[in-house]
Design an enzyme around this catalytic site. Structure first.
Site, PDB file in Angstrom:
ATOM      1  N   SER A 170       0.853  -1.186   0.000  1.00 43.33           N
ATOM      2  CA  SER A 170       0.000   0.000   0.000  1.00 43.33           C
ATOM      3  C   SER A 170       0.883   1.227   0.000  1.00 43.33           C
ATOM      4  O   SER A 170       1.941   1.242   0.634  1.00 43.33           O
ATOM      5  CB  SER A 170      -0.916   0.001   1.228  1.00 43.33           C
ATOM      6  OG  SER A 170      -1.532   1.260   1.411  1.00 43.33           O
TER       7      SER A 170
ATOM      8  N   ARG B 123     -24.811  -7.244 -44.557  1.00 42.15           N
ATOM      9  CA  ARG B 123     -23.727  -6.647 -43.770  1.00 42.15           C
ATOM     10  C   ARG B 123     -24.319  -5.458 -43.037  1.00 42.15           C
ATOM     11  O   ARG B 123     -24.828  -4.537 -43.653  1.00 42.15           O
ATOM     12  CB  ARG B 123     -22.527  -6.218 -44.623  1.00 42.15           C
ATOM     13  CG  ARG B 123     -21.368  -5.638 -43.771  1.00 42.15           C
ATOM     14  CD  ARG B 123     -20.068  -5.504 -44.532  1.00 42.15           C
ATOM     15  NE  ARG B 123     -19.620  -6.781 -45.040  1.00 42.15           N
ATOM     16  CZ  ARG B 123     -19.744  -7.165 -46.302  1.00 42.15           C
ATOM     17  NH1 ARG B 123     -20.251  -6.347 -47.211  1.00 42.15           N
ATOM     18  NH2 ARG B 123     -19.344  -8.366 -46.680  1.00 42.15           N
TER      19      ARG B 123
END
Length: 470
Positions: free
Chosen positions: A322, A361
């Site tokens: 930390s 498409r």
């Protein structure tokens, strides 16, 4: 800029996630209001430590996969007499990602909405005036993009499957060793009845096995894409002046053989039909990726709860620090897996949403798949990597499990359930198709699909570490 005059090459590190110390230093040294250098501006993964497979999924890898698809198409057409053999050789020799201007392709792709259009222009020039006309003959951009993404997925999933094997193997020993180790089973956050840690670990192992089975099936089924302009294969029929045998039935037989030959060149599966708007392969892959992320996320969620300071029943062997509390031993690997598990289902939802594609498409549905698919592959690759490391270094604290157990009773058949889970035969995945020709020197290595080794319960195979909590 074209491949004939490539200029500065795109570096693999910048394109695939590796950082340049010089570039990063230059960017970080600038004043707050100045824009950093272009190299430092690139997305190198600073905010995504949970990702994996940077090299296999980066822009250079995608570019090489598109080039591999173009070269394979020309070779397949040459094998069927549709183009000269010399053309296949020329195109294959030119299909090297490091010979192309990647940043230039990125900029030029915007005008047509996909990177294949400028790539074909450059590859034709690179193949030379005698053979450039045979590049991309009959194909459409979606044929190349879809096939390239299937190649990227195939090359990414090989190492992922190997990492899942490591997870499965790594959970076998602690499940066997702790088949009788009592701990509290918790439901709705509260202690419920006694269970054993072996049963919990056996459940994790079963989830990992299920994930591997689904991902291996998706890996095996990844298909090539070839349909031409509207998925009819019309552009792949032999020309009218072709030999009589090839032109019989209007060349239908040759056109129908081409997708299989194309797929074989790449080691992909042959599709029954062109799947421009039949997105089963994408949906199946999305589902397998989401399941895998969730399965590994379950392991991480349990580790995160059980490694809380006030519980202390598990801990990561190599925890993270930390910036403000040096005494902490954070479960970083489990945290990264949990972060990935929260993202992949949302990406899969986008991919499932693209199933509802209009016409032959669609405008937008197909385009929406590209980045979510790549990101899902990266996150699952990172989760599998982190899970393999987590399991290998996981510390089990039986004394804390016993001390925390506040409910009476016995776990009943829990140990027998562990035995049954460890002796069950894992499903066997079918081997992936092999390419019909040796891979090109520039191609990415293909992944393998090794099955997990048989479960072992003997003490010689114990890999977890029992110790008092830190």
């Amino acid at each position: 800029m074209t491949s004939a005059d490539p200029g500065p090459r795109s570096g693999g590190a910048a394109a695939t996630g590796g950082a340049s110390a010089a570039g990063a230093g230059a960017g970080s040294a600038r004043a707050g209001g100045d824009r950093p250098a272009s190299r430092a501006e690139a997305d190198l993964g600073l905010l995504s430590p949970m990702r994996g497979a940077a090299e296999d999924t980066g822009d250079v890898a995608v570019l090489q996969a598109m080039l591999d698809a173009e070269a394979a198409l020309t070779r397949a057409q040459a094998a069927l007499g549709l183009v000269p053999a010399e053309a296949a050789q020329a195109v294959s020799a030119a299909a090297r990602a490091d010979a192309f201007d990647l940043p230039g392709l990125v900029k030029r792709a915007r005008s047509g909405g996909n990177p294949v259009i400028p790539l074909v222009q450059d590859l034709r020039r690179a193949a030379g005036p005698a053979y450039g006309e045979y590049v991309h003959r009959g194909a459409t951009s979606q044929d190349i993009v879809d096939t390239a993404l299937m190649l990227v997925a195939r090359r990414t999933l090989g190492p992922v499957l190997a990492d899942l094997d490591r997870v499965i193997t790594g959970l076998t020993a602690p499940a066997a060793r702790h088949r009788d180790t009592p701990m509290a089973a918790r439901t709705l956050t509260q202690q419920a009845v006694p269970t054993t840690f072996g049963l919990k670990a056996a459940g994790w192992r079963l989830l990992a096995t299920d994930a591997r089975t689904r991902l291996a099936a998706a890996h095996h089924a990844l298909p090539a894409q070839l349909g031409g302009a509207a998925g009819t294969l019309a552009a792949f029929q032999p020309p009218p002046d072709a030999p009589a045998g090839d032109a019989q039935d209007g060349g239908v037989a040759v056109a129908l053989r081409l997708p299989g030959r194309f797929a074989a060149e790449l080691g992909l599966a042959e599709p029954v039909l062109p799947w421009h708007v039949l997105r089963t392969p994408i949906a199946d892959l999305a589902g397998a990726l989401a399941f895998t992320a969730g399965a590994l996320g379950k392991v991480a969620a349990d580790v995160l709860v059980l490694s809380r300071t006030e519980i202390g029943e598990l801990s990561e062997g190599v925890g993270g620090g930390s910036s403000s509390m040096p005494h902490k031993h954070n479960p970083v690997r489990a945290t990264m897996i949990a972060a990935a598990a929260r993202q992949v289902p949302q990406l899969a939802a986008i991919l499932y949403g693209s199933l509802a594609a209009e016409d032959e498409r669609p405008s937008g549905a197909w385009h929406a798949e590209w980045q979510p698919l790549r990101e899902a592959l990266r996150l699952v690759a990172g989760a599998a990597r982190d899970a393999a490391e987590l399991v290998a270094d996981l510390r089990v604290h039986p004394d804390r499990m016993r001390a925390n157990l506040a409910v009476t009773g016995d776990p009943g058949p829990a140990p027998a359930l562990v035995d049954r889970a460890l002796t069950a035969a894992p499903p066997q995945a079918t081997a992936a198709p092999e390419a019909s020709t040796p891979p090109q020197a520039t191609a990415q290595p293909e992944g393998h699909e090794p099955g997990p080794p048989p479960p072992t319960t003997g003490p010689a195979h114990h890999q977890d570490q029992d110790e008092a909590p830190h």
